[in-house]
Design a protein around this motif. Structure first.
Motif, PDB file in Angstrom:
ATOM      1  N   TYR A  27      33.016  41.436  89.234  1.00 36.74           N
ATOM      2  CA  TYR A  27      31.941  41.555  90.228  1.00 36.74           C
ATOM      3  C   TYR A  27      30.825  42.497  89.774  1.00 36.74           C
ATOM      4  O   TYR A  27      29.645  42.130  89.791  1.00 36.74           O
ATOM      5  CB  TYR A  27      32.529  42.035  91.556  1.00 36.74           C
ATOM      6  CG  TYR A  27      31.522  42.103  92.686  1.00 36.74           C
ATOM      7  CD1 TYR A  27      31.348  41.038  93.552  1.00 36.74           C
ATOM      8  CD2 TYR A  27      30.735  43.251  92.873  1.00 36.74           C
ATOM      9  CE1 TYR A  27      30.410  41.093  94.588  1.00 36.74           C
ATOM     10  CE2 TYR A  27      29.802  43.309  93.900  1.00 36.74           C
ATOM     11  CZ  TYR A  27      29.654  42.228  94.746  1.00 36.74           C
ATOM     12  OH  TYR A  27      28.720  42.289  95.743  1.00 36.74           O
ATOM     13  N   ALA A  31      26.709  41.486  89.550  1.00 35.00           N
ATOM     14  CA  ALA A  31      26.137  41.672  90.892  1.00 35.00           C
ATOM     15  C   ALA A  31      24.728  42.264  90.862  1.00 35.00           C
ATOM     16  O   ALA A  31      24.412  43.191  91.617  1.00 35.00           O
ATOM     17  CB  ALA A  31      27.063  42.531  91.736  1.00 35.00           C
ATOM     18  N   VAL A 217      30.995  36.669  91.104  1.00 35.66           N
ATOM     19  CA  VAL A 217      31.091  37.642  92.193  1.00 35.66           C
ATOM     20  C   VAL A 217      31.911  37.077  93.353  1.00 35.66           C
ATOM     21  O   VAL A 217      32.039  37.708  94.400  1.00 35.66           O
ATOM     22  CB  VAL A 217      29.698  38.097  92.699  1.00 35.66           C
ATOM     23  CG1 VAL A 217      28.917  38.753  91.578  1.00 35.66           C
ATOM     24  CG2 VAL A 217      28.915  36.942  93.311  1.00 35.66           C
TER      25      VAL A 217
END
Length: 268
Positions: A27, A31, A217
């Motif tokens: 993630y 991100a 993500v």
């Protein structure tokens, strides 16, 4: 809610949790868009009344927690996420009052226990806006704030138009418009202090990287049909996306984002 719809809702939430759990380790590397929204949303917290106990709803890997502690040292954040793996990442990286694995539409807290609720790009995964905001109203103290960012209708038009040309199917989720969103907030009993809508465009070197920005993500789960496609269909998708949207800056992926600050006040 019928038994069947309850089962469907439970299955969907399990899929969402599993998708974000699979993406927990990757993630933070992908991100970029989420970080831009988070940084902007934190400015709305600064304009809220001095908080003490805040709920970080959909905390993910806990990227908001150190921002709270820097801007408001007295804050006691409680981090909540539907994904236990995301919470594990958050707990390893941050100090907070508590980490709770829970559903935003059914929070395991007493009424009026939080001075504020904060949520960055998580509420769009909820199925029932009216039930969601009633729940947020329940756990927020009188005169407390709810500060959130969420995706709106019109997000990711590049995906929509390219898939429409390729196979006519929907491969990304459908979102509320601003009118319906703010209406749900008002019906729950909140006053709307700020409601802003903005387009944010992220740029990627390739179509694959643009799509990976969602998958890595955890944001690739659909509420409807499966998004699974054959290799040949995927190649056609890449080619169509590239031909239509390639720009000097790269490959775009556009988002329509709502930035909202609510206040719980005494009505009547």
């Amino acid at each position: 809610m019928s038994i069947q719809s309850a089962k469907s809702s439970s299955f969907y939430k399990q899929k969402v949790a599993a998708s974000f759990s699979r993406a927990a380790a990757t993630y933070d590397d992908y991100a970029t868009f989420q970080e831009a929204v988070l940084q902007r949303l934190m400015t709305y917290v600064a304009t809220s009344d001095a908080p003490e106990r805040w709920l970080d709803l959909g905390t993910g890997t806990g990227r908001a927690l150190p921002l709270f502690q820097t801007s408001h040292p007295c804050v006691e954040p409680v981090a909540v996420d539907l994904s236990c793996e995301m919470l594990l990442q958050a707990r390893q990286k941050n100090n907070a009052k508590g980490f709770v694995c829970a559903d935003a539409e059914s929070l395991p807290f007493a009424s009026e226990v939080f001075d504020g609720v904060f949520s960055s790009l998580a509420l769009q995964w909820c199925l029932d806006q009216h039930a969601l905001f009633k729940e947020l109203h329940r756990v927020t103290k009188m005169y407390g704030s709810v500060v959130f960012a969420t995706l709106l209708k019109g997000s990711m038009p590049e995906l929509k138009e390219t898939w429409r040309h390729v196979d006519g199917r929907i491969h990304h989720n459908q979102y509320s418009d601003m009118v319906a969103l703010t209406d749900a907030c008002k019906k729950a009993g909140f006053d709307i202090c700020v409601a802003e809508q903005d387009e944010i465009v992220s740029w990627y070197p390739t179509v694959r990287e643009a799509v990976y920005s969602l998958k890595k993500v955890g944001a690739s789960i659909l509420t409807g049909e499966s998004s699974r496609v054959s290799p040949s269909t995927w190649r056609l998708f890449e080619r169509c996306y590239e031909n239509k949207y390639r720009h000097d800056k790269g490959i775009p992926l556009s988002y329509c984002v709502a930035f909202i600050r609510l206040k719980k006040v005494q009505h009547g």
